[in-house]
Scaffold this motif. Structure first.
Motif, PDB file in Angstrom:
ATOM      1  N   ASP A  52     -23.179 -10.849  18.337  1.00  0.00           N
ATOM      2  CA  ASP A  52     -21.763 -10.777  18.625  1.00  0.00           C
ATOM      3  C   ASP A  52     -20.559 -11.117  17.624  1.00  0.00           C
ATOM      4  OD1 ASP A  52     -22.695  -9.490  21.331  1.00  0.00           O
ATOM      5  OD2 ASP A  52     -22.642 -11.557  22.350  1.00  0.00           O
ATOM      6  N   ALA A  53     -20.828 -12.314  17.077  1.00  0.00           N
ATOM      7  CA  ALA A  53     -19.963 -12.801  16.061  1.00  0.00           C
ATOM      8  C   ALA A  53     -20.047 -11.803  14.937  1.00  0.00           C
ATOM      9  CB  ALA A  53     -20.336 -14.147  15.844  1.00  0.00           C
ATOM     10  N   ALA A  55     -20.814  -8.674  14.689  1.00  0.00           N
ATOM     11  CA  ALA A  55     -20.059  -7.227  15.397  1.00  0.00           C
ATOM     12  C   ALA A  55     -18.693  -7.225  15.553  1.00  0.00           C
ATOM     13  CB  ALA A  55     -20.774  -6.940  16.515  1.00  0.00           C
ATOM     14  N   SER A  56     -18.176  -8.457  16.021  1.00  0.00           N
ATOM     15  CA  SER A  56     -16.832  -8.613  16.341  1.00  0.00           C
ATOM     16  C   SER A  56     -16.015  -8.658  15.003  1.00  0.00           C
ATOM     17  CB  SER A  56     -16.247  -9.758  17.180  1.00  0.00           C
ATOM     18  OG  SER A  56     -16.831 -10.873  16.649  1.00  0.00           O
ATOM     19  N   ARG A  59     -16.246  -5.268  13.430  1.00  0.00           N
ATOM     20  CA  ARG A  59     -14.976  -4.502  14.139  1.00  0.00           C
ATOM     21  C   ARG A  59     -13.549  -4.951  13.754  1.00  0.00           C
ATOM     22  NH1 ARG A  59     -16.380  -5.646  19.003  1.00  0.00           N
ATOM     23  NH2 ARG A  59     -18.069  -4.167  18.953  1.00  0.00           N
ATOM     24  N   ALA A  60     -13.385  -6.110  13.660  1.00  0.00           N
ATOM     25  CA  ALA A  60     -11.877  -6.502  13.128  1.00  0.00           C
ATOM     26  C   ALA A  60     -11.463  -6.032  11.639  1.00  0.00           C
ATOM     27  CB  ALA A  60     -11.858  -8.047  13.320  1.00  0.00           C
ATOM     28  N   GLU A  63     -10.723  -2.272  11.694  1.00  0.00           N
ATOM     29  CA  GLU A  63      -9.511  -2.143  12.311  1.00  0.00           C
ATOM     30  C   GLU A  63      -8.604  -2.365  11.492  1.00  0.00           C
ATOM     31  OE1 GLU A  63      -9.819  -3.995  16.181  1.00  0.00           O
ATOM     32  OE2 GLU A  63     -11.127  -2.438  17.009  1.00  0.00           O
TER      33      GLU A  63
END
Length: 70
Positions: A52-53, A55-56, A59-60, A63
Motif C-alpha cells: 500500500d505504501a 502504491a500510494s 500514484r501520488a 498524479e
C-alpha cells in the motif's frame, strides 16, 4: 619431431578433458542457485511494489507529474 608434438598434443587434450569432467556438476548447481535467487528477489520485489505504501507513493508521483503545467 612429429612424435614429440603428437604426444604433447595428446597430453594437452587429455588434461583439458579431465578438467572438464571434474567440474561437470558444478555448472548445473550454480545455475539452479542463481535461478532460485532470482525468483526469491522477484517475489520480494513484487511484494514491495504491490504494498500500500509504495502504491500510494507511485500514484501520488504520477498524479503530480500529470497535473504539472507545461
Amino acid at each position: 619431431m612429429w612424435h614429440r608434438m603428437a604426444g604433447w598434443t595428446r597430453r594437452r587434450w587429455s588434461k583439458a578433458r579431465t578438467g572438464m569432467r571434474r567440474d561437470a556438476g558444478m555448472n548445473t548447481a550454480e545455475y539452479a542457485m542463481g535461478t532460485i535467487a532470482a525468483c526469491a528477489f522477484a517475489a520480494v520485489l513484487y511484494k514491495v511494489v504491490t504494498s500500500d505504501a509504495v502504491a500510494s507513493g507511485l500514484r501520488a508521483t504520477i498524479e503530480r507529474a500529470l497535473d504539472a503545467p507545461f
